[in-house]
Design a protein around this motif. Sequence first.
Motif, PDB file in Angstrom:
ATOM      1  N   GLU A  61       3.739 -10.369 -13.447  1.00  0.00           N
ATOM      2  CA  GLU A  61       2.279 -10.486 -13.371  1.00  0.00           C
ATOM      3  C   GLU A  61       1.795 -11.703 -14.141  1.00  0.00           C
ATOM      4  N   GLU A  62       2.333 -11.871 -15.324  1.00  0.00           N
ATOM      5  CA  GLU A  62       1.959 -13.036 -16.137  1.00  0.00           C
ATOM      6  C   GLU A  62       2.343 -14.332 -15.434  1.00  0.00           C
ATOM      7  N   LYS A  63       3.536 -14.347 -14.881  1.00  0.00           N
ATOM      8  CA  LYS A  63       4.030 -15.532 -14.161  1.00  0.00           C
ATOM      9  C   LYS A  63       3.171 -15.814 -12.924  1.00  0.00           C
ATOM     10  N   PHE A  64       2.814 -14.744 -12.198  1.00  0.00           N
ATOM     11  CA  PHE A  64       2.032 -14.887 -10.967  1.00  0.00           C
ATOM     12  C   PHE A  64       0.644 -15.472 -11.270  1.00  0.00           C
ATOM     13  N   ALA A  88       5.828  -1.155  -6.744  1.00  0.00           N
ATOM     14  CA  ALA A  88       6.778  -0.677  -7.749  1.00  0.00           C
ATOM     15  C   ALA A  88       7.158   0.774  -7.478  1.00  0.00           C
ATOM     16  N   GLU A  89       6.324   1.463  -6.702  1.00  0.00           N
ATOM     17  CA  GLU A  89       6.599   2.864  -6.375  1.00  0.00           C
ATOM     18  C   GLU A  89       7.511   3.029  -5.163  1.00  0.00           C
ATOM     19  N   LEU A 127      10.942 -11.259  -7.569  1.00  0.00           N
ATOM     20  CA  LEU A 127       9.802 -10.356  -7.488  1.00  0.00           C
ATOM     21  C   LEU A 127      10.116  -9.191  -6.556  1.00  0.00           C
ATOM     22  N   ARG A 128      10.775  -9.495  -5.430  1.00  0.00           N
ATOM     23  CA  ARG A 128      11.169  -8.446  -4.474  1.00  0.00           C
ATOM     24  C   ARG A 128      12.107  -7.443  -5.127  1.00  0.00           C
ATOM     25  N   LYS A 175      11.936  -0.761  -8.718  1.00  0.00           N
ATOM     26  CA  LYS A 175      10.911  -0.102  -9.545  1.00  0.00           C
ATOM     27  C   LYS A 175      11.022  -0.499 -11.021  1.00  0.00           C
ATOM     28  N   LYS A 176      11.263  -1.789 -11.269  1.00  0.00           N
ATOM     29  CA  LYS A 176      11.392  -2.264 -12.643  1.00  0.00           C
ATOM     30  C   LYS A 176      10.013  -2.616 -13.192  1.00  0.00           C
ATOM     31  N   ARG A 177       9.389  -1.662 -13.846  1.00  0.00           N
ATOM     32  CA  ARG A 177       8.014  -1.861 -14.300  1.00  0.00           C
ATOM     33  C   ARG A 177       7.902  -2.960 -15.356  1.00  0.00           C
ATOM     34  N   LYS A 178       8.830  -3.007 -16.283  1.00  0.00           N
ATOM     35  CA  LYS A 178       8.771  -4.049 -17.318  1.00  0.00           C
ATOM     36  C   LYS A 178       8.918  -5.435 -16.704  1.00  0.00           C
TER      37      LYS A 178
END
Length: 275
Positions: A122-125, A150-151, A106-107, A113-116
């Motif tokens: 997010e789904e996993k979290f 991500a920014e 996740l880090r 900045k890997k948005r995909k």
Amino acid sequence: KMLSAGNSFGVFQLESRPMLSLMRSLAPTEFEDVAALVALYRPGPMAANMHNDYADRKNGRLPIQYFHPDAEELLADTYGLMIYQESVMRVAQKFAGYSLADADSLRKAMGKKKRKELEKQEEKFIKGATKNGIGKDIASFIFQKIKPFAEYGFNKSHAAAYALIAYQTAYLKKYYPEDFIAATMSTELSNTDKLREFVEELKRLKIDIVRPDINSCFADFKPEKNKIFYALSGIKSVGREAISGVINERKKNGPFKSVNDFIKRVNPKDINKLQ
């Protein structure tokens, strides 16, 4: 007071008025505040208004709030805000059951900045959080707090290293301004635009800049009380090697008395370089 009276972490970045304003709003009282400022003054945290929230919460202008009661043990030192990558990793472990390896993934997604990848995270979290008894809405809310990283989120060790340099340079500029600025200018001899910025800063600090003089200046910028002698090698098209030869001759045989005296005493190769 010293830090908030300076010109932000870049020391000479006079255009960074928002940072200066933020520092005054925060009013740092300890080293951790400086590290937090480094991490907060980035696109991600600023997009979420975390920089202002941190300052307001620290100074009692806003209440300290936690998105979940169990978050206090993780985020008390940052007033309930996730301002470091490590903060997010700890939240992911605590609330979504992430392993250390998963939290590091996740880090990496945040840091690069890997948005995909973040969408997958997010789904996993949310899935992991619901297994831990956290409501789906709350889990989604928590992850929305994570997304701004991500920014460009900072890790704490990185922020602390920058903060240490900021504190040291601010201290030197405050208490040894001539020495510090002269040394800094000497590292930018080939950057005329940067040198102009420094000269403007010297004017602001009411420190005189002595114009180039073949009999009083040196290859580098030389500090004295309330003034700095301009570096002869900072003049465009004047080489350090050539001017060093001129300085050595002056030290050995005294000041140059005239142009003819200069021409007679200096190596012709150096004169060619000086033209």
